[in-house]
Design an enzyme around this catalytic site. Structure first.
Site, PDB file in Angstrom:
ATOM      1  N   GLN A   7      -4.836  12.468  23.468  1.00  0.00           N
ATOM      2  CA  GLN A   7      -3.641  12.154  24.246  1.00  0.00           C
ATOM      3  C   GLN A   7      -2.436  11.977  23.322  1.00  0.00           C
ATOM      4  O   GLN A   7      -1.371  12.560  23.546  1.00  0.00           O
ATOM      5  CB  GLN A   7      -3.850  10.869  25.057  1.00  0.00           C
ATOM      6  CG  GLN A   7      -4.817  10.995  26.215  1.00  0.00           C
ATOM      7  CD  GLN A   7      -5.080   9.651  26.884  1.00  0.00           C
ATOM      8  OE1 GLN A   7      -4.836   8.590  26.308  1.00  0.00           O
ATOM      9  NE2 GLN A   7      -5.571   9.695  28.112  1.00  0.00           N
ATOM     10  N   THR A  17      -9.937   6.792  36.002  1.00  0.00           N
ATOM     11  CA  THR A  17      -8.709   6.545  35.264  1.00  0.00           C
ATOM     12  C   THR A  17      -7.595   7.321  35.935  1.00  0.00           C
ATOM     13  O   THR A  17      -7.848   8.376  36.529  1.00  0.00           O
ATOM     14  CB  THR A  17      -8.829   6.982  33.793  1.00  0.00           C
ATOM     15  OG1 THR A  17      -7.542   6.947  33.169  1.00  0.00           O
ATOM     16  CG2 THR A  17      -9.377   8.396  33.677  1.00  0.00           C
ATOM     17  N   ASN A  18      -6.375   6.811  35.855  1.00  0.00           N
ATOM     18  CA  ASN A  18      -5.233   7.513  36.435  1.00  0.00           C
ATOM     19  C   ASN A  18      -4.743   8.646  35.542  1.00  0.00           C
ATOM     20  O   ASN A  18      -4.553   9.772  35.992  1.00  0.00           O
ATOM     21  CB  ASN A  18      -4.078   6.534  36.686  1.00  0.00           C
ATOM     22  CG  ASN A  18      -4.310   5.623  37.865  1.00  0.00           C
ATOM     23  OD1 ASN A  18      -3.976   5.935  38.999  1.00  0.00           O
ATOM     24  ND2 ASN A  18      -4.889   4.460  37.589  1.00  0.00           N
ATOM     25  N   CYS A  73      -2.554   2.295  36.460  1.00  0.00           N
ATOM     26  CA  CYS A  73      -3.475   2.367  35.326  1.00  0.00           C
ATOM     27  C   CYS A  73      -4.624   1.436  35.675  1.00  0.00           C
ATOM     28  O   CYS A  73      -4.397   0.292  36.097  1.00  0.00           O
ATOM     29  CB  CYS A  73      -2.806   1.941  34.025  1.00  0.00           C
ATOM     30  SG  CYS A  73      -3.953   1.823  32.637  1.00  0.00           S
ATOM     31  N   THR A  74      -5.836   1.900  35.526  1.00  0.00           N
ATOM     32  CA  THR A  74      -6.980   1.125  35.991  1.00  0.00           C
ATOM     33  C   THR A  74      -7.202  -0.151  35.195  1.00  0.00           C
ATOM     34  O   THR A  74      -7.990  -1.000  35.607  1.00  0.00           O
ATOM     35  CB  THR A  74      -8.257   1.985  35.983  1.00  0.00           C
ATOM     36  OG1 THR A  74      -8.404   2.620  34.710  1.00  0.00           O
ATOM     37  CG2 THR A  74      -8.183   3.059  37.061  1.00  0.00           C
TER      38      THR A  74
END
Length: 235
Positions: free
Chosen positions: A52, A83-84, A197-198
């Site tokens: 990322q 996850t987002n 966001c988780t």
């Protein structure tokens, strides 16, 4: 009951919440000793985080596709990406398997629309807040108005997620920073806030805020159970 395929590990702290919420939901729905039929494939988040940060999204997509295919071959009836941010490659993942993928933004937006709310604030990683794969879906598919914090506040949210929450660290000072950011977004007209966001649910909860909070972890996990208990495969 369908078998839920959980693509987790991003981070494992929030994946733990998915597993807990899913099984609690099944017990609430079916009672007794019922629990969810599920499989989890958990990636090494260090690898994902590095890709990322380096902008190597193609390589990250390959990992996500491989993980989803393992869930499909293992007997999952559908997939939930826990996850987002990694819904950035949801389309590619969905196209690589023959089973449905339940999109976290769809689950969240459905609940927002049902609540009669039109303008929402979005908190999440910089990728989620700044790129179009998430905001665009909320706006184009569901007609929502989505606002995000200013640049400095986005950096604060992003840094707390990666440097604290993903490592299992919850600081009171960070909680207060988040609440101040939320208050600013409310002053800008937000009727509610998406915890996009988780990990954010590890830091703040509805009791901390006067405006509605839409906890994507809870919503997505419960949505998965409801789908698992249905007799059809229509998303």
């Amino acid at each position: 009951m369908k078998t839920i395929g959980l693509l987790g590990g991003m981070s494992w702290e929030s994946s733990l919440l998915y597993y807990q919420i899913i099984n609690q939901r099944v017990k609430e729905k079916l009672g007794g000793h019922h629990s969810a039929k599920s499989l989890m494939y958990s990636v090494d988040f260090h690898e994902i985080k590095t890709l990322q940060q380096e902008g190597k999204w193609d390589e990250a997509t390959s990992i996500m596709i491989d993980s989803a295919q393992k869930l499909a071959s293992g007997g999952s009836d559908f997939i939930v990406i826990c996850t987002n941010t990694m819904h950035k490659m949801a389309k590619e993942v969905e196209e690589a398997v023959s089973i449905p993928l339940l999109h976290i933004a769809d689950a969240t937006a459905t609940e927002i629309v049902q609540s009669g709310i039109q303008k929402v604030a979005l908190l999440g990683t910089a990728f989620t807040m700044e790129q179009d794969f998430y905001k665009g879906r909320l706006m184009d598919k569901f007609g929502l108005t989505v606002i995000v914090p200013n640049e400095a506040a986005r950096k604060t949210v992003h840094d707390v997620i990666y440097e604290e929450l993903c490592l299992g660290i919850q600081k009171e000072s960070s909680k207060q920073s988040f609440l101040a950011i939320i208050q600013s977004l409310v002053e800008d007209g937000a009727e509610a806030v998406i915890l996009g966001c988780t990990e954010i649910t590890l830091l703040i909860s509805q009791q901390d805020c006067r405006v509605p909070l839409f906890d994507t972890t809870r919503i997505h996990a419960e949505y998965a159970v409801d789908f698992a208990l249905r007799t059809d495969n229509c998303i």
